[in-house]
Design an enzyme around this catalytic site. Sequence first.
Site, mmCIF file in Angstrom:
data_model
loop_
_atom_site.group_PDB
_atom_site.id
_atom_site.type_symbol
_atom_site.label_atom_id
_atom_site.label_comp_id
_atom_site.label_asym_id
_atom_site.label_seq_id
_atom_site.Cartn_x
_atom_site.Cartn_y
_atom_site.Cartn_z
ATOM 1 N N GLU A 85 0.813 -1.208 0.000
ATOM 2 C CA GLU A 85 0.000 0.000 0.000
ATOM 3 C C GLU A 85 0.851 1.265 0.000
ATOM 4 O O GLU A 85 0.562 2.209 -0.733
ATOM 5 C CB GLU A 85 -0.917 -0.004 1.224
ATOM 6 C CG GLU A 85 -2.025 1.021 1.100
ATOM 7 C CD GLU A 85 -2.708 1.295 2.427
ATOM 8 O OE1 GLU A 85 -2.660 0.423 3.299
ATOM 9 O OE2 GLU A 85 -3.284 2.382 2.559
ATOM 10 N N ASP A 86 1.885 1.289 0.817
ATOM 11 C CA ASP A 86 2.615 2.533 1.038
ATOM 12 C C ASP A 86 3.952 2.647 0.312
ATOM 13 O O ASP A 86 4.557 3.697 0.322
ATOM 14 C CB ASP A 86 2.906 2.716 2.543
ATOM 15 C CG ASP A 86 1.638 2.915 3.349
ATOM 16 O OD1 ASP A 86 0.580 3.106 2.711
ATOM 17 O OD2 ASP A 86 1.710 2.879 4.581
#
Length: 719
Positions: A85-86
Amino acid sequence: MATSTKSHKLITLNELTEKILSYAPDADIALLRKAYYFSHEAHCSQKRKEGTPYIGHPLSVASMLADMHLDVMTIIAGLLHDTVEDTETKLQDIKEIFGDEVAFLVGSLTKLSKIQFQTREDAQAENFRRMFLAMAEDIRVILIKFADRLHNIKTLQHLPPSRQRRIAQETLDIYAPLANRLGIGWMRIEFEDTSFKYLMPAVYRDLLKKVAKRREAQEGYINEVARQIKEKLASYDIPAEVSGRVKHLYGIYRKMQIQQIPFEQLYDVLGLRIITDTQNHCYEILGIIHSLWTPIPGRFKDYIALPKSNMYQSLHTSVIGPKGERVEFQVRTREMHRIAEEGIAAHWMYKEEGRVLQKDAKYIKWLRELIQSQKDLHDAKEFLDVVKGEVVPEVVYVFTPGGEIKELPSGSTPVDFAYGIHTEVGHKCVGAKVNGRIVPLRYQLQSGDTVEIITSPSHGPSRDWLKFVVTQRAKSRIKQWIKAEERKQSLELGHKILETAFRKRGLSPSIIKSPEMDEVAAAFSMRSREDLIVSIGYGKVSAQQVANRFQPEKKEEAAAEEVLLKKPLKKTKDIGGITIKGVDNILYHTAHCCYPVPGDRLVGFVTRGKGVTIHRHDCPNLERLAVDDTRLVKVDWTPTGDRTSITKLNVETMDRPGMLAKLSALFSSMNVNITHLEATSTQDGRARFTFFIQAKDKAQLLKLTQKIASTEGVFRVRR
Ligand code: MN
């Protein structure tokens, strides 16, 4: 005395591996270490809000998962949960290095947080829905998400207040009820108390102080009670651990809110918990408690025989302890205690096979059913409301005639039960027997009831049911049925009204099926011809307007119709009849001027937006309404089952004592209910009564009228 908490403290990779090896000696530690370094490197440029290296977050999450004794793949996924996600990391990389299982968990978590939302409410609801879907696939996704959220709210102090409140609210609205539903008691408490602290800091601090004070005042007393019970149990040779417990702050706050009482009136803030080895000992301990002190009636709850829906088991009782003070006890086995704390996580704890146990199947089944029943709902907000409604932990357990146990939310009625069995059983339900006795459909089921549903094939649900059913399943099924039925009937009715209007203009009714009708429908902004006809049936669009499109009304005719006030009611033979099949309060309403009953000669009048109002054919009001005779329809009303309709009877009698009692007795001897009564005395010594009664049909009414007429002192009976 302390509530159970699992604190997150920053630990090292070595501490984490030691922790895992303590319960899973053959765990793949090499892969775990690889995951740690992978995550460290992926997040290397990121910092947490508090300025510490980002790896502290996934490490804390992994540590919590290890505290829950979860399998090493789950912990690895915990270490990697934010990488895709990051950071630049691709799910494919995770798959290649860590395998399908870890990739699935990380992928699910990424999906969970990737959805774009319009509003915050949408976001919450959609998030919740996603979680359920993910959960139905693999509960570990939720356990990781929970650990992630728990670490995040524990470190909220570094965020601006508006974000603190938003996250706290979401935690309270979504995570806490879900943790409760899944039986993870310790997490629910952490979620609730931490959110509470950020949402209502003043209330929180105030309660904290009050609880501390109460503790100070009562601790000595509680310890004395504990000492007495311990001594007694030892003399009976029953193994037991006795400890004090304090209700968690948000639990106290909620109880004060629900019961509308001040803190001072809460008696179960402090209590005692007794943990023993076997279920039999639980009941023995209960007996001993009750022999030492007087139990308070209504406070004993046997969650061992009837576990809560999240599998919570315990015996609860409150007694008047020494010196007349109340004390609450919880008695449970060690295993029950573990389930109360860990809930579903207990079943996911590391074990050789690592697969779902029979017991877990119950949760998974519940989730599947919930998702199944909601798959038609497009609106995520509605879904959230549904789930919140269903998450209420209070339930009743009832039995089918075959002895099968069914769980329903408390307040459920036989109708909820019927829909719980099958949609068709719900639709056809006409009555119910509870423990062999007929009960009203709105009866609230009690735990232990045996419920038998009486069905009738010709029957359909009533709109009234919506006033008392509590399960979402029953509500949505009833609404769906009503909607479909209304449409079907409006279509049929609209057709007939339109045919009549066309005939009056010398137009062929076959136009209704012609392509021109589609154009006319479009001109009325309807999506289809059928929609237009339905609207005519509902009375939303007039048949004249539609007929005008094909052949404008002649001026004289229109004028003539306006002065038709005096026109006698036309025979309705050229108007198609409609048949009411036990469908009450849906599209048909009986008129409150003439109170018709089944068996009367009837005429229906299409009321704008309300469907058909049914009048007796000789009702004086009909003449006024008959101006627009395309709105009149013939009605056949077949009585069904024990259905009754409100009607009225006017009775004129001699005015003397006992008259009313005599008449009332007569009504009840014929099983006719009086719903309302009006009485007047006249100057000439007569009395006039108007009885509003529930009659089955005209035959019953006739019999009743005859009986009344032949009663001594009665002059006249009429409707
Ligand atoms: Mn995270």
